[in-house]
Structures are given as C-alpha cells and as structure tokens.
Design an enzyme around this catalytic site. Structure first.
Site, PDB file in Angstrom:
ATOM      1  N   LYS A 229       0.810  -1.218   0.000  1.00  0.00           N
ATOM      2  CA  LYS A 229       0.000   0.000   0.000  1.00  0.00           C
ATOM      3  C   LYS A 229       0.845   1.271   0.000  1.00  0.00           C
ATOM      4  O   LYS A 229       0.294   2.375   0.014  1.00  0.00           O
ATOM      5  CB  LYS A 229      -0.921   0.010   1.221  1.00  0.00           C
ATOM      6  CG  LYS A 229      -1.923  -1.143   1.274  1.00  0.00           C
ATOM      7  CD  LYS A 229      -2.964  -1.059   0.192  1.00  0.00           C
ATOM      8  CE  LYS A 229      -4.039  -2.105   0.366  1.00  0.00           C
ATOM      9  NZ  LYS A 229      -5.075  -2.041  -0.697  1.00  0.00           N
TER      10      LYS A 229
ATOM     11  N   CYS B 112     -19.874 -28.777  38.726  1.00  0.00           N
ATOM     12  CA  CYS B 112     -18.436 -28.839  38.447  1.00  0.00           C
ATOM     13  C   CYS B 112     -17.942 -30.284  38.423  1.00  0.00           C
ATOM     14  O   CYS B 112     -17.150 -30.678  37.559  1.00  0.00           O
ATOM     15  CB  CYS B 112     -17.665 -28.045  39.493  1.00  0.00           C
ATOM     16  SG  CYS B 112     -18.159 -26.312  39.625  1.00  0.00           S
TER      17      CYS B 112
ATOM     18  N   ASP C 237     -12.265  -1.631  -3.389  1.00  0.00           N
ATOM     19  CA  ASP C 237     -11.382  -1.517  -4.552  1.00  0.00           C
ATOM     20  C   ASP C 237     -12.203  -1.531  -5.839  1.00  0.00           C
ATOM     21  O   ASP C 237     -13.430  -1.427  -5.825  1.00  0.00           O
ATOM     22  CB  ASP C 237     -10.371  -2.668  -4.543  1.00  0.00           C
ATOM     23  CG  ASP C 237      -9.502  -2.668  -3.294  1.00  0.00           C
ATOM     24  OD1 ASP C 237      -9.263  -1.572  -2.752  1.00  0.00           O
ATOM     25  OD2 ASP C 237      -9.070  -3.759  -2.876  1.00  0.00           O
TER      26      ASP C 237
ATOM     27  N   VAL D 195      -0.100 -14.159   6.529  1.00  0.00           N
ATOM     28  CA  VAL D 195       0.769 -13.013   6.270  1.00  0.00           C
ATOM     29  C   VAL D 195       2.008 -13.146   7.160  1.00  0.00           C
ATOM     30  O   VAL D 195       3.028 -13.702   6.754  1.00  0.00           O
ATOM     31  CB  VAL D 195       0.048 -11.669   6.526  1.00  0.00           C
ATOM     32  CG1 VAL D 195       0.939 -10.502   6.097  1.00  0.00           C
ATOM     33  CG2 VAL D 195      -1.273 -11.602   5.786  1.00  0.00           C
TER      34      VAL D 195
ATOM     35  N   ASN E 162      -2.720  -7.221  -5.123  1.00  0.00           N
ATOM     36  CA  ASN E 162      -3.805  -6.650  -4.339  1.00  0.00           C
ATOM     37  C   ASN E 162      -4.251  -5.331  -4.952  1.00  0.00           C
ATOM     38  O   ASN E 162      -3.441  -4.403  -5.095  1.00  0.00           O
ATOM     39  CB  ASN E 162      -3.347  -6.445  -2.891  1.00  0.00           C
ATOM     40  CG  ASN E 162      -4.426  -5.818  -2.028  1.00  0.00           C
ATOM     41  OD1 ASN E 162      -4.430  -4.617  -1.800  1.00  0.00           O
ATOM     42  ND2 ASN E 162      -5.342  -6.634  -1.556  1.00  0.00           N
TER      43      ASN E 162
END
Length: 516
Positions: free
Chosen positions: A44, A438, A92, A199, A72
C-alpha cells in the site's frame, strides 16, 4: 488454470512484519519445496513504478515454481507485470470491471466479510473468496468484523445452500496454532475452506521455507482432536448396552483427569474422580499442562473462580491439550453473570477447541452468543426456554462448534449436532450442594479420556453414572439432607463402578433417557 489454494501467502513489506529481510528472498524460500501455492503482492506504500518492479521480480520467482501471483487491488500493476491476476477488496475496483480489463483467464479473488458480499462475488464470477477476518490481526487495522469460525461457517453454508461453487480461503490471524482448528470448526457437512491465507506467519518467520512446509502439512492433516469419527445412530438400547462396559473400561484404565477448577470444589472433584475410577490432578499451573497432556488424560477448564491471570493459564493449558488431541471440557460457570465472565468465554472459544461444553441454561445461552442473559451468581435462574427450544439451541451450538454441548437442568439436553438426547435422572439434592455441576464435568471428562471415537456416548455415560448415583444416594436411610447426601453420593459412584466391573449392570435400567 487449475489453482491450488492450500497455502495462500499475502505479502507485507512493513518493517514491523518484514523487518530487514528482502521480500523477494522470503517469497522464494516460501514457495520452494512443499510450500506456498499462491502469492498475493500487497503493498500500500510503494509508487506505481516501484510496485511494478517488485511484481516482476516476484513473478520471476513464483513462475519458476508454477505458483500464481496476484496483485492486491492494482489491476494496472497486474497488467504491467504480466502476472496471473488480482485480488480486490470491497472498496477496490469492482469485480466486473476487473474481469473486463484482465480477461476471462485471469485469477480474480474478492474479499468477503458478510454473506451478502460472498454471494455477490460468487455470482459475479470470482475465482475465489478471501473470507475473513477470522481473528484479530496486527497486519490490518481496518477490519469491519471479526467473524470467528462460526461466522465463516455461516458463509460456507450459504454458498452451498445457493449452489454457488467457488473456492474459498480463510484469512485473518491464521497461523500454525489456528490453522487446523479454523478449517475443522468452519466446515459444513459438504464444504470446507480450500486453503488458508497467511501473512506474518511466513513473512515474519526466520525460516520461511520450514514454516511454509509445516503449514502445508497442517492444512492437509486433520487436527489431533478430530477423533470423533462416528456418525452411527445411537439409540436408547445402544446406550443401555454400552454404558456399563464403558464404566468398566474407565475403572480399568484409570485415566488422568486434569482439573483446572475453582478453589471451592477441588477436594470434592478429586474425590468424585477417584470414585468413578479416574486419577485426578488439581492444577491451575499451565506450565505443567504439556507434560500432563502427554499422559493421555483429559482436561477440565472450570471458570468458577476466574481472574485475568487464571484465564491466561487456561488458554495455555488448552493449547497444550489441543496440540496432542487430549480431550477438553469447558464449564463456563456463571458465564452470564458478569462482563468479565462473558469476555472469558469468548476468549476461550476463540483460542481453542473444546470436545464438550457443559453448563446450565444461562451459561449455554451465553456460549451461544445470546445477549441480555442474566445470571444471579453461578445459578442458572429461571428457565426461559421450553424443552424443544433447549434441544434446538444445544443442537445448533454443537453443530457450530463441531463438538458436544450439554445443557443441564431438571431435564438435561445433550447433542453432537446430529444426535440429541434428553435425560431426566438426578435428584434435587444435587442443586443444594456446592460443586455438583463442576464435578459432573470432572466425571464426563474422565469418560472422554477412555472413549474418544464417540464423544457423545462418553458424555451420556458420565451423566447417567453421575445422576443415577445421586438418585440411589438420596434413597439411603441415613441421608436426611444435603449434608448427609454428599458422602452417600460418593459411595454410590464407587458402587456403580464396582458393579459394572463385575458385570452387574442392572443399575443402568434406571436411565431416563430419550431421543430428542
């Protein structure tokens, strides 16, 4: 072209993730051997000319290994660099325009965070969907919604229901610790993710090739805890015939039952475990969890006395048991009582897999994600659901989590998402003593340790042994109330264990269990 989406690498050139490494070299190592199968260049910050140069350099590497490269957002860069396609987000260039510019043979992927976005992209001709974000991630700070595995599962279900055949990858917080569980718990009966997108798991790794190879192995391999393979019907007659043998097997194997339970009931839980034939250890120290998990037992995580510190101990222990497939049970005590407990439940469910979740109505409704659940302390409070509604809810959660869910009450409801039962055994004295819920968790976990192929059967066995023992104890002449009930109850658990070991199985005829 045929594309393998098993391991989808999204690049990140920021110093916080890439560090001082060379991006092209990192990608080269990641695609070598049995590694990354498709790469997306996400950048970017670089100017267009620099971005085209990087894309061409990456493409030289990926093309050598027959790995597609997509860009991208930037269709212009994809065209200039001659790569295989693009990936576009919701903000986009639109899919139709991208397809017109790149042609019918280009790979075009679309990010989808909602059912509506996924359907629109699939109908519009996307080659694949990047579905997420599954979990929070440090690589993106503009995430609209953290959907978790349940949100992803809903999208996959919708695609199947509408005959939309499109490839899918999950993204957002995916790494070696989350990959297998994410694929497993997101899956529907007829569709699962085609791959994972990562990533930082690779870009930030010291050895990208080794990490990529390990991730490919994880994607191709079921998680260790996916041991419940049966889909066979389980009738009332099956239960009556099989449960006593399971009680006997538990007594013979004496499995470890690791209790990370509240301080109020540790002694009681240990005595119950011993009475049913298990070997208890009461430890809230997660540093012991890996060693204990290796011993083949089960883990109980009980939120009765929760704190932020204890929650971290629970998370580490859960990871240790999940890593080796050790059975785990969550008892979200008082889950709806406070915001801290609600957040604790969310954190635990997001962090790992539980074979069984057990709780009263208020606790299970909180697990379901229902809002406005009010609990007075750890008590369930008045029931708000009919038996049919409880059965539907339990079945729905079990299908969502791909596990067993038990809602306790005067009538218990238990399901694995396919098979659902109601059980009406037990005695009112159980509601008048501390820790009865429990210690039911302790009992069920002990059975899970010895019966891993049918976890629903193991859960039902634990309920029936526990509640029939309570009925028998309450009938003893010396039992006059809760105080005298507890020792008689432990005695009856032990007695049922002994009877089953000798083949004296008449006790199971008291089971009040029906298919729901």
């Amino acid at each position: 072209m045929a594309v393998d989406y098993s391991l989808y690498l999204v690049t990140d050139n920021t110093p916080a993730i890439l560090g001082q490494k060379d991006l092209v070299q990192v990608v080269k190592e990641a695609v070598e051997g049995v590694g990354v199968t498709i790469v997306q260049l996400r950048d970017k910050t670089s100017e267009t000319a620099e971005l085209v140069r990087i894309a061409k350099d990456l493409h030289k590497v990926t093309r050598q290994h027959n790995v597609p490269l997509v860009i991208n957002d930037r269709v212009d860069v994809a065209l200039a660099a001659g790569v295989e396609g693009v990936h576009v987000g919701q903000d986009d260039m639109d899919l139709a325009t991208a397809r017109k510019l790149l042609g019918k043979d280009a790979i075009i992927g679309v990010s989808a965070n909602t059912i509506e976005e996924a359907e629109a992209a699939a109908r519009g001709g996307a080659d694949y969907l990047g579905i997420g974000a599954l979990y929070s991630t440090q690589t993106k700070n503009n995430i609209k919604n953290i959907m978790g595995t349940s949100g992803a599962q809903k999208i996959l279900e919708h695609l199947v229901a509408n005959d939309l055949d499109v490839k899918t990858v999950c993204i957002g917080g995916i790494n070696a610790a989350t990959a297998q569980r994410t694929i497993y718990q997101s899956a529907t009966p007829s569709k699962s993710f085609d791959g994972i997108a990562v990533v930082s798991a690779i870009i930030a790794a010291e050895d990208p090739r080794a990490v990529a190879s390990h991730l490919r192995h994880l994607v191709a391999t079921p998680p260790p805890f996916a041991t419940s393979t049966t889909t066979a019907p389980l009738s009332r007659a099956d239960i009556l015939s099989r449960v006593p043998a399971l009680v006997k097997r538990l007594a013979e194997k004496k499995p470890l039952c690791h209790n990370m339970t509240n301080l109020v009931v540790q002694n009681f839980a240990a005595n119950v475990a011993l009475a049913v034939g298990a070997s208890p250890i009461m430890s809230n120290n997660s540093l012991e969890a890996a060693d204990l998990a290796a011993l083949g037992g089960a883990l109980v995580i009980n939120m009765g006395t929760t704190t932020p510190g204890i929650r971290e101990e629970h998370l580490r222990a859960l990871a240790a048991y999940n890593a080796v497939g050790g059975p785990t049970l969550l008892d979200p005590v008082g889950a709806g009582a406070t915001e801290q407990r609600r957040q604790g439940v969310k954190a635990l469910l997001a962090a790992g897999y539980f074979d069984v979740i057990k709780g009263n109505e208020g606790e299970i409704r909180t697990v379901s994600g229902a809002s406005g659940v009010k609990q007075h302390g750890v008590d369930s409070g008045a029931s708000n659901l009919s038996i049919d509604q409880r059965a539907r809810l339990v079945k729905q959660i079990a299908a969502r989590e791909r596990n067993i869910v038990l809602m306790t009450g005067s009538t218990d409801v238990v399901s694995d998402g396919r098979r659902t039962f109601t059980i009406e055994n037990g005695h009112e004295f159980l509601g008048d003593i501390t820790g009865s819920g429990c210690t039911l968790g302790t009992t069920i976990a002990s059975f899970l340790a010895v019966e891993r192929e049918d976890k629903l059967l193991a859960t039902v066995a634990g309920i029936l042994m526990y509640e029939i023992a309570a009925e028998r104890a309450a009938q003893k002449p010396a039992v006059n109330g809760p105080g005298t009930f507890v020792p008689a109850f432990i005695d009856e658990l032990y007695a049922i264990r002994q009877e089953s070991s000798k083949g004296q199985n008449e006790w199971i005829q008291a089971a009040k269990i029906q298919e729901a």
